[in-house]
Structure formats: structure tokens, C-alpha cells
Design an enzyme around this catalytic site. Structure first.
Site, PDB file in Angstrom:
ATOM      1  N   ASP A   1       0.823  -1.210   0.000  1.00  0.00           N
ATOM      2  CA  ASP A   1       0.000   0.000   0.000  1.00  0.00           C
ATOM      3  C   ASP A   1       0.858   1.262   0.000  1.00  0.00           C
ATOM      4  OD1 ASP A   1       0.965  -0.275   2.605  1.00  0.00           O
ATOM      5  OD2 ASP A   1      -0.976  -0.820   3.431  1.00  0.00           O
TER       6      ASP A   1
ATOM      7  N   ASN B   1      -7.489  -2.364  14.320  1.00  0.00           N
ATOM      8  CA  ASN B   1      -8.893  -2.607  13.961  1.00  0.00           C
ATOM      9  C   ASN B   1      -9.043  -3.807  13.027  1.00  0.00           C
ATOM     10  OD1 ASN B   1      -7.867  -1.620  11.594  1.00  0.00           O
ATOM     11  ND2 ASN B   1      -9.345   0.040  11.337  1.00  0.00           N
TER      12      ASN B   1
ATOM     13  N   HIS C   1      -7.304  -4.343  10.160  1.00  0.00           N
ATOM     14  CA  HIS C   1      -7.029  -4.150   8.730  1.00  0.00           C
ATOM     15  C   HIS C   1      -5.760  -4.885   8.323  1.00  0.00           C
ATOM     16  CE1 HIS C   1      -4.692  -0.217   9.656  1.00  0.00           C
ATOM     17  NE2 HIS C   1      -3.809  -1.007   9.095  1.00  0.00           N
TER      18      HIS C   1
ATOM     19  N   GLU D   1      -9.689  -1.707   5.274  1.00  0.00           N
ATOM     20  CA  GLU D   1     -10.320  -1.371   6.543  1.00  0.00           C
ATOM     21  C   GLU D   1     -11.549  -2.248   6.795  1.00  0.00           C
ATOM     22  OE1 GLU D   1      -8.804   0.417   8.535  1.00  0.00           O
ATOM     23  OE2 GLU D   1      -8.259   2.412   7.805  1.00  0.00           O
TER      24      GLU D   1
HETATM   25  C1  GLP Z   1      -0.362   0.553   8.404  1.00  0.00           C
HETATM   26  C2  GLP Z   1      -0.049  -0.327   7.207  1.00  0.00           C
HETATM   27  C3  GLP Z   1      -0.361  -1.776   7.487  1.00  0.00           C
HETATM   28  C4  GLP Z   1       0.268  -2.174   8.808  1.00  0.00           C
HETATM   29  C5  GLP Z   1      -0.322  -1.344   9.912  1.00  0.00           C
HETATM   30  C6  GLP Z   1       0.196  -1.711  11.288  1.00  0.00           C
HETATM   31  O1  GLP Z   1      -1.706   0.875   8.496  1.00  0.00           O
HETATM   32  N1  GLP Z   1      -0.757   0.058   6.034  1.00  0.00           N
HETATM   33  O2  GLP Z   1       0.134  -2.571   6.432  1.00  0.00           O
HETATM   34  O3  GLP Z   1       0.065  -3.533   9.044  1.00  0.00           O
HETATM   35  O4  GLP Z   1       0.020   0.000   9.651  1.00  0.00           O
HETATM   36  O5  GLP Z   1       1.182  -0.816  11.692  1.00  0.00           O
HETATM   37  P1  GLP Z   1       2.263  -1.134  12.803  1.00  0.00           P
HETATM   38  O6  GLP Z   1       3.090  -2.255  12.258  1.00  0.00           O
HETATM   39  O7  GLP Z   1       3.053   0.133  12.922  1.00  0.00           O
HETATM   40  O8  GLP Z   1       1.509  -1.500  14.028  1.00  0.00           O
END
Ligand code: GLP
Length: 254
Positions: A77, A148, A150, A155
Site C-alpha cells: 500500500d 482494527n 485491517h 479497513e
Molecule cells: C499501516 C499499514 C499496514 C500495517 C499497519 C500496522 O496501516 N498500512 O500494512 O500492518 O500499519 O502498523 P504497525 O506495524 O506500525 O503497528
């Protein structure tokens, strides 16, 4: 797809040891495919979670001759509205954390382009999907998980058959990710993400989660009924998914 075979769960004392184990598997995959003159196609994730994995892959390249010359990557993404030079872009993140440090060929790096204009986004999403197919599909997809539920930026509410395209970010995700920006108002409201179906097409998936703050969503992703309200629950139907957890993230498992 068979609900009884997946996901597997591996619990480690800390993120570093989990990341070392996964990095060793990735190195084996790259080397065994290289012996057969095949490229390895990796799906890559951003966020805080994969940082120790990228650190270990950098080390394996520097100290252990692990070559990325035959590796093709597709990132999950990117924020819409951020260009490559923006320090908050996932393009910058990936280059700082991994690509600048290894011998990957630039033309083998694919990161969704956050500067595509709205009118071109649907066609761009289709071309990203086509590029994954042209590469032979993703051999191993690395995933984090949002608090959440995702995956990528899919989402709650995203259907299982979604494909690469633009999405609105939830308030919860923007608040979680605001730590990386100087204020919530600077966090983009939209992103482009591989879809749930794109992710589930990967031959293998490794989902990583660390810390107490992920414990409840990890429990739900593994045990709640499959539902669009929890996109990570779709992984219950994937035939070759492993959850790599540290002990705090596994602390609410049944
Ligand atoms: C972002 C990314 C996700 C990732 C998520 C979790 O939203 N788009 O791919 O899994 O963050 O983030 P973190 O690893 O910092 O908890």
C-alpha cells in the site's frame, strides 16, 4: 481453501527472534528458487512491525551473502497524495529500511504510486494486479495488522473479493498512524492498497504482530467468525498462513 489447515501460529520470546526465524525462511526461499533459476516474489509491508525483519534481511545481505538480485517485490500500500520524496511515503520507508541496503534491481521494486490522479486509479490498480500475475504471483506475502483488523489498508467493511485500488482510511487507522506524522491533520485520508483477494492469492502469508496492543485483534483474527468487519479474519481460509507473534501479542489466544 481449507479452514482446518491454517493459520499456523508461532510464538517467540520477542520480535527480534521472530524476525530472525522469518528472515532465515525468506533467505532459504530465495536461495532454493535461485538454484532453480527462478525469481522470488515477495509481498512487503510497512509500519513499525516489519522493522526488525528488514534489519535482519539487511544483515543477511551484508554478512551472509544473501543476494536480492533475483527478488521481485510488491508493496501492499501507499498513502494517496504523497510522492516518492515525501519522508512519510512508504516508498521512502522501503528504500530507507531495505532497498538502499541490498542488491535488488530497481525495476523489480513495485510500490503503489501515491501520486496517481483519481481518474487513473482504477486502471492503475488493474495494472498493479497484472504486474503481480506477470511476475508469477506472490511467493510470500509479509503482513502486519492494524489494531482494527485491517490488512494492507483494507479497513473493516472491505469485502473478501476486493482488488487493488483506492480506499478511505478509518479514523482509528489515522490516529494509530499519527505517531509517524506531526499531527493527525497531516495523516492522509486516502490510500491505495492491494485488495483482500490480492493478498489471499499469495502462495504463503506471514503475518507479524508484536506487543500487548495487538493481543485482542490477534485473538479475533484467528477465532472470530469470518467477517468483512474484520478483514484479517479472511486469513482463516488461506491454506498457508503463519502468524509470527511475540509472547505479549499471543497472550489472549484461547
Ligand atoms: C499501516 C499499514 C499496514 C500495517 C499497519 C500496522 O496501516 N498500512 O500494512 O500492518 O500499519 O502498523 P504497525 O506495524 O506500525 O503497528
Amino acid at each position: 481453501m481449507n479452514k482446518t489447515v491454517s493459520p499456523a501460529i508461532q510464538v517467540y520470546p520477542d520480535p527480534a527472534s521472530a524476525s530472525r526465524a522469518l528472515a532465515a525462511e525468506i533467505a532459504d526461499l530465495i536461495r532454493s528458487r535461485e538454484k532453480k533459476a527462478l525469481p522470488t516474489v515477495l509481498g512487503l509491508a510497512t509500519g513499525g512491525t516489519p522493522l526488525p525483519l528488514y534489519q535482519e534481511l539487511r544483515r543477511l545481505h551484508a554478512e551472509n551473502d544473501l543476494s536480492f538480485h533475483n527478488v521481485i517485490t510488491f508493496n501492499l500500500d501507499e498513502y494517496l497524495g504523497l510522492d516518492h520524496d515525501d519522508a512519510h511515503s512508504y516508498w521512502q520507508f522501503m528504500h530507507q529500511q531495505l532497498f538502499h541496503h541490498v542488491d535488488i534491481q530497481p525495476q523489480n521494486i513495485h510500490i503503489p504510486d501515491g501520486t496517481i490522479t483519481p481518474a487513473d486509479l482504477a486502471a492503475y490498480g488493474r495494472s498493479y494486479e497484472q504486474a503481480i500475475r506477470d511476475a508469477g504471483g506472490i511467493d510470500l506475502q509479509i503482513l502486519g495488522i492494524g489494531t482494527n483488523g485491517h490488512i494492507g489498508f483494507n479497513e473493516p467493511g472491505t469485502p473478501r473479493d476486493s482488488r487493488t485500488g483506492p480506499v478511505d482510511l478509518s479514523e482509528k487507522t489515522r490516529r494509530d498512524n499519527a505517531v509517524h506524522f506531526s499531527g493527525l491533520q497531516l495523516v492522509p485520508t486516502r490510500a491505495i492498497t492491494m485488495g483482500c483477494a490480492t493478498i489471499l492469492d499469495a502462495k504463503r502469508i506471514a503475518l507479524l504482530a508484536w506487543g500487548e496492543r495487538k493481543a485482542a485483534i490477534i485473538r479475533d483474527a484467528l477465532h472470530a467468525p469470518l467477517s468483512p468487519s474484520l478483514p484479517a479474519s479472511y486469513l482463516q481460509e488461506h491454506p498457508a498462513t503463519t502468524f509470527y507473534l511475540d509472547q505479549p501479542a499471543a497472550s489472549k489466544l484461547l
